[in-house]
Design an enzyme around this catalytic site. Structure first.
Site, PDB file in Angstrom:
ATOM      1  N   GLU A 138     -89.244  54.491  45.503  1.00 44.54           N
ATOM      2  CA  GLU A 138     -88.962  53.903  44.182  1.00 44.54           C
ATOM      3  C   GLU A 138     -90.206  53.943  43.292  1.00 44.54           C
ATOM      4  O   GLU A 138     -90.135  54.274  42.104  1.00 44.54           O
ATOM      5  CB  GLU A 138     -88.520  52.439  44.329  1.00 44.54           C
ATOM      6  CG  GLU A 138     -87.220  52.256  45.083  1.00 44.54           C
ATOM      7  CD  GLU A 138     -87.405  52.074  46.580  1.00 44.54           C
ATOM      8  OE1 GLU A 138     -88.324  52.691  47.157  1.00 44.54           O
ATOM      9  OE2 GLU A 138     -86.613  51.313  47.173  1.00 44.54           O
ATOM     10  N   CYS A 160     -91.681  46.825  45.594  1.00 49.44           N
ATOM     11  CA  CYS A 160     -91.032  47.683  44.586  1.00 49.44           C
ATOM     12  C   CYS A 160     -90.279  46.849  43.553  1.00 49.44           C
ATOM     13  O   CYS A 160     -90.261  47.183  42.371  1.00 49.44           O
ATOM     14  CB  CYS A 160     -90.095  48.684  45.265  1.00 49.44           C
ATOM     15  SG  CYS A 160     -90.986  49.997  46.112  1.00 49.44           S
TER      16      CYS A 160
HETATM   17  N1  THU Z   1     -89.375  52.514  52.027  1.00 50.59           N
HETATM   18  C1  THU Z   1     -89.090  52.992  50.780  1.00 50.59           C
HETATM   19  O1  THU Z   1     -89.429  54.128  50.445  1.00 50.59           O
HETATM   20  N2  THU Z   1     -88.436  52.163  49.928  1.00 50.59           N
HETATM   21  C2  THU Z   1     -88.008  50.911  50.238  1.00 50.59           C
HETATM   22  O2  THU Z   1     -87.528  50.200  49.373  1.00 50.59           O
HETATM   23  C3  THU Z   1     -88.102  50.438  51.613  1.00 50.59           C
HETATM   24  C4  THU Z   1     -89.067  51.177  52.469  1.00 50.59           C
HETATM   25  C5  THU Z   1     -90.079  53.406  52.968  1.00 50.59           C
HETATM   26  C6  THU Z   1     -91.493  53.022  53.267  1.00 50.59           C
HETATM   27  C7  THU Z   1     -91.691  53.633  54.611  1.00 50.59           C
HETATM   28  O3  THU Z   1     -92.079  54.987  54.439  1.00 50.59           O
HETATM   29  C8  THU Z   1     -90.312  53.615  55.259  1.00 50.59           C
HETATM   30  O4  THU Z   1     -89.397  53.400  54.217  1.00 50.59           O
HETATM   31  C9  THU Z   1     -90.137  52.550  56.319  1.00 50.59           C
HETATM   32  O5  THU Z   1     -90.490  51.319  55.859  1.00 50.59           O
END
Ligand code: THU
Length: 136
Positions: free
Chosen positions: A64, A98
């Site tokens: 995000e 985020c």
């Molecule tokens: N992650 C995201 O990209 N967005 C989110 O809202 C939740 C978590 C990613 C971070 C990490 O690379 C993986 O998901 C596991 O936490």
């Protein structure tokens, strides 16, 4: 028609498709959890992002924030909606960091959680982060 009804009537299929397609670029060797996000700006342009992990775990960036920073750093001032997808067959809500990051720019942001173009749900960021901290 209320704002929420209008959102439900809006066609987010291109935005969801962009978020689904970009998952393949996720760099997530540590979690194996691929996240794809796509942001719709008022210009009509779509900016995508994936999660980019790091051996030093806190240096990881969520999909995000990658999508948001791409749009903002290209001069977009008005970000309307974000679609969020993952490699799992379930809805992924944006993490707390985020939510705080995005509320800075638009508490009214439409947040679409999508598993496919047919299976998605629509939220408002202000409902996901009530009583948020802002200085505006
Ligand atoms: N992650 C995201 O990209 N967005 C989110 O809202 C939740 C978590 C990613 C971070 C990490 O690379 C993986 O998901 C596991 O936490």
């Amino acid at each position: 028609m209320t704002k929420d009804n209008k959102d439900a009537a809006e066609d987010y299929s291109a935005l969801i498709e962009a978020a689904l397609n970009v998952r393949k670029y996720s760099y997530s060797p540590y979690s194996n959890f691929k996240v794809g996000a796509a942001v719709l700006a008022s210009s009509g342009k779509i900016y995508t992002g994936t999660n980019i992990e790091n051996a030093s775990f806190p240096a990881t960036i969520c999909a995000e924030r990658v999508a948001f920073t791409k749009a903002l750093s290209e001069g977009e001032k008005d970000l309307r909606a974000i679609a969020i997808t993952s490699s799992y067959d379930e809805f992924v809500f944006p993490c707390g960091v985020c939510r705080q990051f995005m509320v800075e720019f638009n508490p009214q942001l439409t947040v679409i959680l999508a598993v496919s173009k047919e299976k998605y749900e629509i939220h408002k960021l202000k409902d996901l982060l009530p009583y948020s901290f802002t200085l505006k």
